[in-house]
Structures are given as C-alpha cells and as structure tokens.
Design a protein around this motif. Structure first.
Motif, mmCIF file in Angstrom:
data_model
loop_
_atom_site.group_PDB
_atom_site.id
_atom_site.type_symbol
_atom_site.label_atom_id
_atom_site.label_comp_id
_atom_site.label_asym_id
_atom_site.label_seq_id
_atom_site.Cartn_x
_atom_site.Cartn_y
_atom_site.Cartn_z
ATOM 1 N N ASP A 251 -13.301 -5.569 0.154
ATOM 2 C CA ASP A 251 -13.178 -4.564 1.207
ATOM 3 C C ASP A 251 -12.013 -4.921 2.142
ATOM 4 N N TYR A 252 -11.951 -6.188 2.527
ATOM 5 C CA TYR A 252 -10.866 -6.637 3.405
ATOM 6 C C TYR A 252 -9.527 -6.683 2.661
ATOM 7 N N PHE A 253 -9.561 -6.969 1.382
ATOM 8 C CA PHE A 253 -8.336 -7.018 0.584
ATOM 9 C C PHE A 253 -7.564 -5.703 0.672
ATOM 10 N N GLU A 272 -3.870 -19.198 3.224
ATOM 11 C CA GLU A 272 -2.538 -19.739 3.441
ATOM 12 C C GLU A 272 -1.467 -18.994 2.648
ATOM 13 N N SER A 273 -1.873 -18.367 1.557
ATOM 14 C CA SER A 273 -0.921 -17.628 0.731
ATOM 15 C C SER A 273 -1.662 -16.557 -0.051
ATOM 16 N N ASP A 274 -0.902 -15.599 -0.587
ATOM 17 C CA ASP A 274 -1.498 -14.576 -1.445
ATOM 18 C C ASP A 274 -2.095 -15.199 -2.691
ATOM 19 N N GLU A 275 -1.446 -16.253 -3.193
ATOM 20 C CA GLU A 275 -1.938 -16.928 -4.392
ATOM 21 C C GLU A 275 -3.312 -17.549 -4.130
ATOM 22 N N HIS A 321 0.417 0.836 -1.757
ATOM 23 C CA HIS A 321 0.943 -0.416 -1.213
ATOM 24 C C HIS A 321 1.515 -1.256 -2.359
ATOM 25 N N PRO A 322 2.853 -1.422 -2.419
ATOM 26 C CA PRO A 322 3.476 -2.124 -3.564
ATOM 27 C C PRO A 322 2.913 -3.516 -3.814
ATOM 28 N N LEU A 323 2.679 -4.303 -2.741
ATOM 29 C CA LEU A 323 2.174 -5.659 -2.931
ATOM 30 C C LEU A 323 0.768 -5.640 -3.505
ATOM 31 N N LEU A 324 -0.093 -4.761 -2.981
ATOM 32 C CA LEU A 324 -1.461 -4.683 -3.498
ATOM 33 C C LEU A 324 -1.467 -4.222 -4.951
ATOM 34 N N ARG A 325 -0.539 -3.332 -5.304
ATOM 35 C CA ARG A 325 -0.461 -2.866 -6.693
ATOM 36 C C ARG A 325 -0.151 -4.027 -7.624
ATOM 37 N N ARG A 326 0.748 -4.922 -7.198
ATOM 38 C CA ARG A 326 1.065 -6.086 -8.029
ATOM 39 C C ARG A 326 -0.113 -7.044 -8.103
ATOM 40 N N GLN A 327 -0.810 -7.220 -6.987
ATOM 41 C CA GLN A 327 -1.920 -8.163 -6.950
ATOM 42 C C GLN A 327 -3.135 -7.674 -7.729
#
Length: 357
Positions: A251-253, A272-275, A321-327
């Motif tokens: 949900d928060y993601f 600390e990071s997306d990873e 959201h481009p970053l969320l699409r990649r993740q």
C-alpha cells in the motif's frame, strides 16, 4: 461451501458474490453518510466511501472463508473497514494533531470487540460532533455480527490484540510530524517483543496497520461454531505480522509520490535504497507464504498473498510512475504466474471504473 482453491473459481466468486454484496452494504452507509448534518464529518464520510471502496472489496474476499455465512461476515467487514477508512480520513485531513483526539476517535475500533461496553464519546476532543450516530451505528452493526458468533469469545483476545496494535499505530502516525518517528520507535521497542530481532520499527508499524487478520478470524469463527483456541491462534499467527506487513508495505509502495506531496508518513521511504525496499518486500512475501502453510484452506490464503502483490501493482499509480513501473517487474518475480493472473484481473477491474486509494 469450501473456500476456492484455484484462481479462476476465486475470481468467479469475487465477481458474482463478493463485489455485489459489498456494494449493497456500502450503499446503506452512503445514504447514512449523506445524512450527516456536520459538513466536515459528512464530507469525510462520503470521501472515504467514494475513494476507498477498494478496501472493502479486497477485505471482503476473506468472507469466502465463512461458507454459508458470507453475507453476515461481509456485513461486518464492510462496517469495520468503513470505520477504519472514515477515521483515517478524519486524521489525515484534520487540522487536529492532538493524540487524545485520535485516541478517542479510534476507540470505536476497540469498542467493536467489547459488545457489552457502553460506546464512548468518539468526538470528545473535537468541535465537529454532529454525525447523527453514523460512527456509533457502524460500531453497532459490527457488534451485532460478532455476538451472533458462537466462537466469538475464542477469537476475542486476538481481535482485541490486532485492533489495539492498529489503533496505537494510527495515534502515533498522525501526531505532529516532528514527534511521529520518536513515538513509533518507542512503541516498537515497548510492544514488538521478539519481532524486534526480525524487522525494523517501520516494518513493525506496517504489520500493525492491516485489518486482514481480523477479517480472517471473524470469517473462520462464522464458519466453525466449535472453533478451538489453537485454531484461532494459528489464524492470528498466519496473518500477523507477515501477511499484514506485506499488505501495508505494498500500500505504501504505490503511495510514495502521493504521500510525499501531501506530507504524509510513508514507511517505504525509510529504506536506505530502492534495492533494500524491494528485497525486504520480497522477504515479507516469503515469510507470509511460510506463515500461511499451517492454516486451513492453505491454497486460498496463498492466493490472497499472491494477490496482495498483484492488486497493488495493477494500480494506475504504478503505470503513471516510471520508477514504480521498473520496480514492479522485480516484485513480480516473487509472486510468479499466480500474481500475474491476479494482476491482469486487477487491470481489467480498474478499467471498469474501480481504483485503490
């Protein structure tokens, strides 16, 4: 009636049984919300139903665990989730930052599980009070369904535990921004017990912020009038903390951008990071799958767990959201084909006019 064991029968039951029943129940509460005399309370009650219908729909899928009692269980789930969503709106969009105010409001979620107790004055710390018994009526409906359960006393301690964790989280996370983190860390240190060695304070907070364990317990108690304490404990431990944590982390993601713009607390931003965030969500998914293995209807709960990944990844916030699409592709690796199936269903469902909040 048995809970579905495979994806296609599950989705058929969701579309034929769950969604129509949820909308029937919400229509009742929408009429009551429209009748609230106080403008601010009326607005927040209406918005919580309009924009958070998805919460009731998703939670009510657990009503399928109750066999022939799904109508009664969905009535409870919709009322309880509506309390949660309404209070969340009042706290998120309130001029108040008073923890006493938030405590009084969320007492409603605790009063549900003490049916013999007189209801509190939920608006005791705020000027807006004229809701024409909207909140008390929601509590009353929840109580009506619970007292009809022969096994209510068996599940009551676990319900109270989950509700207490939820309400304490809501109080701490809505106070003055400068105090939130300190309060939440102190709460984690004093209440998490052995979980302090397995997760961070913000992951513990996420695990406390879901209502899925409550709904699962009520559904099983409705189905089994002779429910044992050992089974109730298994259901409790099956959902808290790992399934519930996965639920709220997802949900928060998807809400990271929105919460940043609104200045709202988001637990995913503490990684600390997306990873690291993706790795920990994957860890919660693996632990959730392990936790539900001992539950009755294991295949059903496995689909719920896979669906938690999929249904959030299908949200339009991800596609925009481009970053969320990649993740999202990294997260799909955890859920596999089952998550992909529920993802496609979620995309189709949203195109029909539904959305998460």
């Amino acid at each position: 009636m048995r809970a579905p064991k495979h994806a296609l029968p599950l989705m058929a039951d969701v579309y034929r049984q769950v969604i129509p029943r949820v909308h029937q129940e919400l229509a009742i509460w929408k009429r009551k919300a429209d009748d609230i005399p106080d403008e601010e309370l009326r607005s927040q009650a209406q918005l919580s139903i309009r924009h958070k219908t998805f919460h009731c729909e998703g939670g009510s899928i657990l009503g399928l665990l109750s066999g022939h009692h799904s109508k009664e269980v969905i009535r409870f789930i919709v009322a309880y989730q509506t309390i949660s969503d309404y209070l969340d709106n009042l706290c998120d969009r309130s001029v108040s930052l008073d923890p006493n105010d938030f405590h009084h409001l969320h007492q409603a979620m605790l009063d549900v599980f003490e049916p013999e107790k007189e209801q509190s004055d939920y608006y005791a710390c705020r000027d807006h009070t004229g809701d024409k018994n909207y909140l008390k009526d929601l509590v009353t409906v929840c109580r009506e369904e619970l007292v009809a359960l022969p096994s209510f006393q068996i599940i009551q301690p676990h319900l109270q535990d989950l509700a207490k964790r939820y309400t304490e989280l809501q109080v701490h996370k809505h106070v003055t921004p400068g105090e939130r983190e300190e309060r939440l860390i102190g709460w984690f240190e004093s209440t998490a017990g052995p979980l302090r060695d397995e997760m961070s304070w913000y992951e513990y907070a996420a695990s406390s912020g879901s209502t899925l364990g409550i709904f699962s317990l009520v559904a099983y108690a409705a189905k089994d009038p002779r429910m044992t304490r050992s089974k109730a404990k298994r259901v409790y431990e099956g959902y808290f903390p790992w399934v519930q944590g996965l639920h709220i982390l997802m949900d928060y993601f998807i809400d990271q951008k929105e919460d940043h713009e609104e200045g709202d607390l988001n637990f995913c931003t503490y990684y600390e990071s997306d990873e690291e965030m993706l790795r920990r969500i994957g860890y919660f998914f693996k632990r959730a799958k392990r936790a539900i293995r001992s539950l009755p209807d294991h295949r059903f709960h496995r689909m719920i767990t896979s669906g938690l990944l999929a249904i959030y990844l299908a949200d339009e916030k991800v596609s925009q959201h481009p970053l969320l699409r990649r993740q999202q592709f990294a997260l799909f690796r955890f859920g596999g084909l089952e998550s992909m199936f529920f993802y496609m269903n979620g995309r189709i469902f949203r195109r029909s006019g539904q959305k998460t909040d």
